[in-house]
Enzyme design. Structure first.
Site, short mmCIF file in Angstrom:
data_model
loop_
_atom_site.label_atom_id
_atom_site.label_comp_id
_atom_site.label_asym_id
_atom_site.label_seq_id
_atom_site.Cartn_x
_atom_site.Cartn_y
_atom_site.Cartn_z
N ALA A 33 2.96 -3.48 6.28
CA ALA A 33 2.79 -2.35 5.36
C ALA A 33 3.60 -2.58 4.09
O ALA A 33 4.69 -3.14 4.13
CB ALA A 33 3.24 -1.06 6.03
N ASP A 34 3.05 -2.14 2.95
CA ASP A 34 3.83 -2.15 1.72
C ASP A 34 4.24 -0.71 1.40
O ASP A 34 3.94 0.21 2.15
CB ASP A 34 3.05 -2.81 0.57
CG ASP A 34 1.74 -2.09 0.24
OD1 ASP A 34 1.61 -0.88 0.55
OD2 ASP A 34 0.86 -2.74 -0.34
N SER A 35 4.91 -0.54 0.28
CA SER A 35 5.44 0.80 -0.03
C SER A 35 4.32 1.83 -0.20
O SER A 35 4.48 2.99 0.19
CB SER A 35 6.32 0.76 -1.28
OG SER A 35 5.60 0.23 -2.37
N ASP A 37 1.40 1.78 1.41
CA ASP A 37 0.95 2.09 2.77
C ASP A 37 1.87 3.10 3.43
O ASP A 37 1.42 4.07 4.05
CB ASP A 37 0.91 0.82 3.64
CG ASP A 37 -0.14 -0.18 3.17
OD1 ASP A 37 -1.18 0.24 2.65
OD2 ASP A 37 0.10 -1.39 3.35
#
Length: 78
Positions: A33-35, A37
């Site tokens: 996950a990125d920020s 997400d």
């Protein structure tokens, strides 16, 4: 109950398999996950549980269990 609902939100946002989402799973390292997400997951949590998670508290969420703990804390404080 919180875990199952959270699991569905994570599966939906990150497009991962349900069995990949366990309490000890980390959002970034295990699920990629990125920020953005994580922001979408938190928005999903707030909508699903009708709660608000403080930004400082949201930054502390690293694992799925951290998110469950935040949900329980916010629900208890309602």
């Amino acid at each position: 109950m919180e875990f199952e609902k959270l699991q569905e939100i994570i599966v939906d946002v990150l497009n991962v398999q349900k069995d990949e989402v366990k309490p000890e799973t980390t959002f970034v390292d295990d699920l990629g996950a990125d920020s953005l997400d994580i922001f979408q997951i938190i928005m999903g949590i707030e909508e699903e549980f009708d709660i608000e998670i403080d930004n400082d508290e949201a930054e502390k969420i690293v694992t799925v269990q951290d998110a469950v703990d935040q949900i329980k804390k916010a629900v208890d404080n309602k």
